[in-house]
Design a protein around this motif. Sequence first.
Motif, mmCIF file in Angstrom:
data_model
loop_
_atom_site.group_PDB
_atom_site.id
_atom_site.type_symbol
_atom_site.label_atom_id
_atom_site.label_comp_id
_atom_site.label_asym_id
_atom_site.label_seq_id
_atom_site.Cartn_x
_atom_site.Cartn_y
_atom_site.Cartn_z
ATOM 1 N N MET A 1 0.912 -1.044 -0.160
ATOM 2 C CA MET A 1 -0.170 0.226 -0.013
ATOM 3 C C MET A 1 0.799 1.392 -0.044
ATOM 4 O O MET A 1 1.611 1.334 0.730
ATOM 5 N N THR A 2 0.546 2.019 -1.091
ATOM 6 C CA THR A 2 1.503 3.457 -1.111
ATOM 7 C C THR A 2 0.836 4.532 -0.134
ATOM 8 O O THR A 2 -0.299 4.843 -0.099
ATOM 9 N N GLU A 3 1.477 4.900 1.071
ATOM 10 C CA GLU A 3 1.172 5.706 1.959
ATOM 11 C C GLU A 3 2.089 6.572 2.404
ATOM 12 O O GLU A 3 3.404 6.758 2.253
ATOM 13 N N THR A 4 1.679 7.607 2.955
ATOM 14 C CA THR A 4 2.508 8.698 3.726
ATOM 15 C C THR A 4 1.687 9.199 4.695
ATOM 16 O O THR A 4 0.144 9.509 4.709
ATOM 17 N N GLN A 5 2.270 9.048 5.933
ATOM 18 C CA GLN A 5 1.797 9.083 7.408
ATOM 19 C C GLN A 5 0.400 8.353 7.478
ATOM 20 O O GLN A 5 -0.739 8.873 7.749
ATOM 21 N N GLY A 6 0.455 7.188 6.733
ATOM 22 C CA GLY A 6 -0.734 6.117 7.203
ATOM 23 C C GLY A 6 -1.843 6.547 6.077
ATOM 24 O O GLY A 6 -3.120 5.728 6.375
ATOM 25 N N ARG A 7 -1.854 7.274 5.148
ATOM 26 C CA ARG A 7 -2.793 7.567 4.165
ATOM 27 C C ARG A 7 -2.586 7.117 2.897
ATOM 28 O O ARG A 7 -1.206 7.479 2.596
ATOM 29 N N THR A 8 -3.425 6.531 2.152
ATOM 30 C CA THR A 8 -3.041 5.874 0.818
ATOM 31 C C THR A 8 -3.148 7.020 0.025
ATOM 32 O O THR A 8 -3.585 8.306 0.089
ATOM 33 N N THR A 9 -2.284 6.761 -1.316
ATOM 34 C CA THR A 9 -2.568 7.721 -2.557
ATOM 35 C C THR A 9 -3.695 8.277 -2.824
ATOM 36 O O THR A 9 -3.780 9.381 -2.937
ATOM 37 N N CYS A 10 -4.790 7.442 -2.855
ATOM 38 C CA CYS A 10 -6.141 7.714 -3.207
ATOM 39 C C CYS A 10 -6.577 8.748 -2.016
ATOM 40 O O CYS A 10 -7.145 9.714 -2.454
ATOM 41 N N GLU A 11 -6.379 8.471 -0.854
ATOM 42 C CA GLU A 11 -6.870 9.530 0.198
ATOM 43 C C GLU A 11 -6.015 10.695 0.188
ATOM 44 O O GLU A 11 -6.662 11.802 0.663
ATOM 45 N N ARG A 12 -4.821 10.572 -0.285
ATOM 46 C CA ARG A 12 -4.072 11.932 -0.224
ATOM 47 C C ARG A 12 -4.621 12.829 -1.341
ATOM 48 O O ARG A 12 -4.610 14.167 -1.252
ATOM 49 N N LEU A 13 -4.993 12.125 -2.566
ATOM 50 C CA LEU A 13 -5.238 13.102 -3.648
ATOM 51 C C LEU A 13 -6.831 13.421 -3.202
ATOM 52 O O LEU A 13 -7.012 14.883 -3.646
ATOM 53 N N LEU A 14 -7.603 12.866 -2.654
ATOM 54 C CA LEU A 14 -8.854 13.582 -2.302
ATOM 55 C C LEU A 14 -8.683 14.406 -1.099
ATOM 56 O O LEU A 14 -9.623 15.245 -0.996
ATOM 57 N N ASP A 15 -7.576 14.414 -0.371
ATOM 58 C CA ASP A 15 -7.265 15.617 0.599
ATOM 59 C C ASP A 15 -7.113 17.035 0.032
ATOM 60 O O ASP A 15 -7.257 17.989 0.561
ATOM 61 N N THR A 16 -6.684 16.917 -1.136
ATOM 62 C CA THR A 16 -6.502 18.144 -2.073
ATOM 63 C C THR A 16 -7.961 18.757 -2.498
ATOM 64 O O THR A 16 -8.719 18.083 -2.394
ATOM 65 N N ASP A 17 -7.742 20.021 -2.925
ATOM 66 C CA ASP A 17 -9.297 20.465 -3.674
ATOM 67 C C ASP A 17 -9.200 20.290 -5.012
ATOM 68 O O ASP A 17 -9.841 21.057 -5.816
ATOM 69 N N GLN A 18 -8.419 19.294 -5.339
ATOM 70 C CA GLN A 18 -8.568 19.059 -7.025
ATOM 71 C C GLN A 18 -9.596 18.152 -7.527
ATOM 72 O O GLN A 18 -9.812 17.385 -6.679
ATOM 73 N N LEU A 19 -10.073 18.368 -8.795
ATOM 74 C CA LEU A 19 -10.787 17.450 -9.210
ATOM 75 C C LEU A 19 -9.918 16.091 -9.870
ATOM 76 O O LEU A 19 -8.866 16.540 -10.449
ATOM 77 N N LEU A 20 -10.585 15.209 -9.356
ATOM 78 C CA LEU A 20 -9.744 13.742 -10.079
ATOM 79 C C LEU A 20 -10.399 13.157 -10.970
ATOM 80 O O LEU A 20 -11.624 13.254 -11.297
ATOM 81 N N ILE A 21 -9.499 12.672 -11.983
ATOM 82 C CA ILE A 21 -9.908 12.026 -13.155
ATOM 83 C C ILE A 21 -9.745 10.233 -12.750
ATOM 84 O O ILE A 21 -8.782 9.983 -12.417
ATOM 85 N N ALA A 22 -10.716 9.567 -13.036
ATOM 86 C CA ALA A 22 -10.807 7.907 -12.930
ATOM 87 C C ALA A 22 -10.723 7.717 -14.484
ATOM 88 O O ALA A 22 -10.696 8.262 -15.458
ATOM 89 N N ASP A 23 -10.185 6.435 -14.629
ATOM 90 C CA ASP A 23 -9.775 5.780 -15.997
ATOM 91 C C ASP A 23 -11.401 5.483 -16.674
ATOM 92 O O ASP A 23 -12.397 5.955 -16.246
#
Length: 310
Positions: A1-23
Amino acid sequence: MTETQGRTTCERLLDTDQLLIADGGMGTLLMQRGLEVGGCPELLNVDEPGIVARIHEEYVDGGADIILSNTFGGSAARLAHFGLENRVDELNATGVEVARSVAVDADRPVAVAGSMGPIGELFTPYGPLDRDRALALFGEQGEALAGAGADVLWIETISSLDELSAAFDAAAKTELPIVTTMSFDAHGKTMMGVSAAQLGTWALERSRLPLAIGANCGIGPEDVVEAVRAINEVAPAIATVAKANCGLPVMVDGKVEYPLGPVEMPPYAAKAFRLGARIVGACCGATPAHVAAIREATEPGRLPLSASPE
């Protein structure tokens, strides 16, 4: 699992105010690249990993922040149709590993979602599936996906709240974040009569909230966008996903084609984001070109939520 301070990449992306694109669609492209009609997509994770990896690469190149593993039909119940029910761990783990190999080579953070589709049987009293068996099937698949390094478990194309609850509860045992999406039709309900508002209510009733909820597949973009609207009216604090089909497929000269091309994606993406979606992608019939069109619709994009397109 890719994590920083216990949060996954997906969680960290959602922590931002960016609009995210899925495949976009996986099966659509696998069929174009050699998967036989009636063949097992998940088997290609082992037999032809290069084909699967290339599809992931094309979606990342097109702008996807989240790629779904080629494991939609990876439960033992669905793999049993191909005599592969004893290879659940192998096929699901390899699916995540192939996607992960692409994500780690990307020039930006890309999350790997472990795709979990429906079991393919109706719950009692309408069919043979009961909660205990569903928990076992989803649990086996979820553990394999989590163990291989998925950032998030992505439960998709579900029609009943019984199946959704079983999938969610089984996935929750992995302690990974969970995204859940249901498939709504033109009447605003799933095949089993669940409305988008009911999905929002269901999510709020969980002792542990999903990372995101939303709509995928269905008839086309308009129905998915309306589902996003209804979900956000009920559960505005939970991130919402829009991942629409490119319309209903038709047969043209013996081949399956979808009516909506990349040019139809920007209006869909803009409307979905405006109505509150945090993650927008596409489903059946979608190609990397569709995802690139969604990305371009948000450029210089990755727009803060306060600047969502009108």
